[in-house]
Write an enzyme that holds these catalytic residues in place. Structure first.
Site, PDB file in Angstrom:
ATOM      1  CG  HIS A   1      53.072 -58.692  14.605  1.00 15.45           C
ATOM      2  ND1 HIS A   1      52.577 -57.873  15.586  1.00 15.45           N
ATOM      3  CD2 HIS A   1      52.108 -59.619  14.390  1.00 15.45           C
ATOM      4  CE1 HIS A   1      51.385 -58.298  15.959  1.00 15.45           C
ATOM      5  NE2 HIS A   1      51.063 -59.350  15.246  1.00 15.45           N
TER       6      HIS A   1
ATOM      7  NE  ARG B   1      48.764 -67.900  16.509  1.00 18.25           N
ATOM      8  CZ  ARG B   1      47.847 -67.206  17.183  1.00 18.25           C
ATOM      9  NH1 ARG B   1      46.778 -67.774  17.666  1.00 18.25           N
ATOM     10  NH2 ARG B   1      48.010 -65.911  17.369  1.00 18.25           N
TER      11      ARG B   1
ATOM     12  CB  CYS C   1      47.789 -58.088  14.514  1.00 20.18           C
ATOM     13  SG  CYS C   1      47.665 -59.860  14.713  1.00 20.18           S
TER      14      CYS C   1
HETATM   15 ZN   LIG Z   1      49.357 -60.372  16.016  1.00 20.23          ZN
END
Ligand SMILES: [Zn+2]
Lengths: 241, 421
Positions: free
Chosen positions: A193, A130, A96
């Site tokens: 994640h 997002r 990320c």
């Molecule tokens: Zn992240």
């Protein structure tokens, strides 16, 4: 049982770049080493700290925008060293926020360019939307990859870089292509994640095999029971986005 | 006031159907957008908004009961309606036909995002901001964004903003407050390591230095259910019915808010008496009885809540079940389980793991070397076999929100479960 050797795992910026389960990746590497019959040592590199000399595997995580700014200067200082280690075959798992900064640059939505460290030939553009939700992607190397994405950066790989996996559920690197993550040398980079490694033991063992082989010449895996991981993968795969 | 009558009628009708509490709120919002503002302005002691990641429900309940103990008539919204529409629906039940509320004060629990919407309609006189922790990042993106939402609530507050001085993100909101006064609640230094912020979670970096900000109420020490609060320089010990160290810290928050509302009129002895009598809220450390043994339900919804829950309840001699769902209300992402330390369960092990994401939880425990006796994704079946296997022992169930709803429903068939309307 006698230990087959010791692997030093370095966590990059655990304070700032360790959001949303990134610790799980370190824990999985550590425990699987033990299950394979090796010892594990966990080291940290924090901003303004000394980069440890004896490192066998590097793990970097995600962070908030503010965390990326805090580590920015230090990351540039250690960048030449990271580039050299990458070229030398050091296995790395980069998730990320650090995935973005391992690229060439991050251009924020208002046009500010945050330089990356160029370990990976990719660029990231800040978006307004997002990308959030469960992801399933498939990789020739690792089979199906399961994880959870939460990012607004849109990442595009350069011509020399291959994606980690092809997305079948979710968005991945950007909302235009169906690519997720990047593979280069012994580096696995991803937006996912989840944490990524617990439900993707094939990726964990790939990194461990590279680390042990690089240090001791060969890797002798132990007998690890991944039946719970397999069940967790099946259930994760059946959940809504 | 036709809108009030229509709203009340919809409310009565939806109650008859046993249906959703938000529909009447939706109707009145549509036909009369000014309804809520009119009903809530002019209350003698104003409007209190309680927000933050963890502990809103229990803290709101405490503030309400502390103020009632001082003789005030308090309007509040009930559990599960911590959004604007839910407030409007609750108001419909309590206003007269002209839309007037017979109360001295309103104390409202509002979720961070809905609070921002609410304060645009009704600027509160007071707000109580508890904490900003990683939760629902699938909704808010990142926690700095959540902090900005809370800052918007503070900005609209006309009287006093009450802040947690131990939470760096919450304390930082003080610098953005221009019109209102700011008051803090806090912890004694000896307790600060019990409440790590998400930043203190990993890494060798030290915990932030002790705060020099003055606090109106400080939680000095906790020993089981007994706590000592430092109020205005005087220490008082209280035996609480509330369990869980996080609830007890929020008692300091509630005391500060009650003192802020009442000012010089506050009667300290009565405040402490009311505090001692507060019972846990729905699913928040609630204690039931099954087979003559206590069964505790502990709601867990984010890493810090789970960590504090584990720290608050001793696992020894107790049978433990964990139920993790990933429905919308729980959050879809399982990453947070990896930010919880399950060490404390290693000695006793876990008797049952359940919920839609039972295997994610079982996998998490495996990597922590915690022994799991059984895994079953069917929560009803899991609960039955957990109770059977743990006969004669006290039981504890850690569960996410929607898992708790199902477990309460199942438990209500075999024991007394308080009905929450
Ligand atoms: Zn992240």
């Amino acid at each position: 049982m006698m230990s087959k050797g010791t692997i030093n795992i370095l966590q990059l910026y655990p304070r700032e770049m360790n959001i949303y389960g990134d610790w799980g990746n370190v824990l999985v590497l550590k425990q699987r080493l033990v299950w394979h019959g090796y010892d594990a040592n966990i080291l940290e590199h924090n901003a303004d700290g000394e980069f440890p000399a004896d490192v066998d595997l590097i793990v970097g995580g995600g962070g908030q925008d503010s965390g990326q700014i805090v580590i920015q200067q230090d990351l540039q200082l250690i960048a030449p060293h990271l580039r050299a280690l990458a070229k030398d075959g050091m296995p790395m798992l980069i998730i990320c926020g650090l995935y973005q900064l391992f690229g060439n640059y991050f251009k924020t939505h208002d046009g500010t360019v945050i330089p990356g460290i160029g370990v990976l030939d990719l660029e990231t553009h800040g978006g307004t939307e997002r990308l959030i939700g469960n992801v399933v992607a498939s990789s020739d190397e690792f089979g199906d990859v399961h994880g959870y994405e939460n990012h607004s950066g849109q990442t595009f790989l350069g011509p020399g870089l291959r994606p980690l996996a092809v997305v079948s559920k979710g968005e991945g690197n950007n909302s235009k292509e169906n690519h997720e993550g990047a593979r280069h040398l012994n580096i696995v980079a991803s937006y996912l994640h989840g944490s990524l490694l617990p439900k993707n033991p094939a990726i964990a063992d790939f990194l461990l095999e590279k680390a042990v082989t690089r240090k001791y010449g060969s890797f002798e895996p132990g007998d690890v029971d991944d039946s719970l991981a397999e069940l967790a993968r099946q259930h994760a795969g059946s959940r809504p986005r | 006031m036709l809108s009030v009558l229509v709203g009340k009628a919809v409310r009565a009708a939806s109650r008859l159907r046993g249906g959703g509490s938000a529909l009447p709120g939706l109707v009145v919002e549509r036909i009369d957008p000014g309804f809520m503002g009119r009903a809530l302005t002019g209350l003698q002691h104003g409007v209190v908004v309680v927000s933050g990641t963890n502990g809103k429900t229990t803290t709101t309940k405490m503030v309400v009961e502390l103020l009632q103990g001082q003789g005030l008539t308090v309007f509040t919204n009930r559990t599960g309606s911590n959004f604007t529409r839910g407030v409007a629906a609750a108001l419909l039940g309590d206003v007269d036909w002209r839309g007037r509320l017979k109360a001295d004060i309103a104390v409202l629990e509002l979720d961070e995002a809905h609070a921002v919407h609410f304060v645009q309609l009704v600027p509160p006189t007071h707000c109580l901001l508890l904490n900003v922790l990683r939760d629902q990042l699938d909704r808010f993106g990142e926690i700095d964004k959540t902090t900005r939402l809370l800052a918007q609530i503070a900005a609209k507050t006309t009287g006093t903003v009450v802040l947690n001085r131990e939470d760096p993100r919450v304390a930082s909101i003080a610098s953005t407050v221009t019109d209102a006064a700011v008051t803090y609640f806090g912890l004694d230094e000896s307790l600060r390591s019990t409440f790590p912020s998400d930043d203190d979670l990993r890494g060798s970096a030290s915990v932030a230095p002790p705060s020099s900000l003055p606090a109106d109420v400080v939680l000095e020490s906790v020993d089981g259910n007994s706590a000592s609060f430092l109020i205005d320089g005087t220490a008082s010990r209280v035996e609480l019915r509330l369990r869980g160290v996080y609830n007890i810290f929020n008692a300091a928050a509630a005391l500060t808010m009650a003192r802020t509302v009442l000012g010089v009129d506050a009667r300290p002895a009565a405040l402490l008496e009311s505090l001692a009598a507060v019972e846990p809220a729905f699913g928040r450390g609630e204690s039931l009885v099954v087979d003559g043994n206590p069964l505790e339900l502990v709601l867990v919804k984010n890493p810090s809540g789970f960590r504090l829950g584990l720290k608050s309840f001793d696992p020894e001699g107790c049978a433990t079940m964990i139920a993790i769902n990933d429905n919308y209300a729980d959050g879809r992402d399982m990453s947070w389980l990896w930010d919880v330390d399950f060490d404390s369960l290693a000695a006793a092990g876990v008797d049952m793991v359940s919920g839609v994401r039972a295997y994610d939880m079982a996998l998490r425990l495996k990597y922590e070397d915690v022994r799991t006796a059984a895994v079953n994704t069917d929560t009803t079946a899991a609960l039955a076999s957990f109770i059977r296997a743990a006969q004669g022992r006290p039981k504890r169930i850690f569960c996410t929100y929607t898992a708790m709803l199902g477990i309460r429903r199942d438990l209500s068939r075999i024991t007394d479960v308080k009905v929450v309307s």
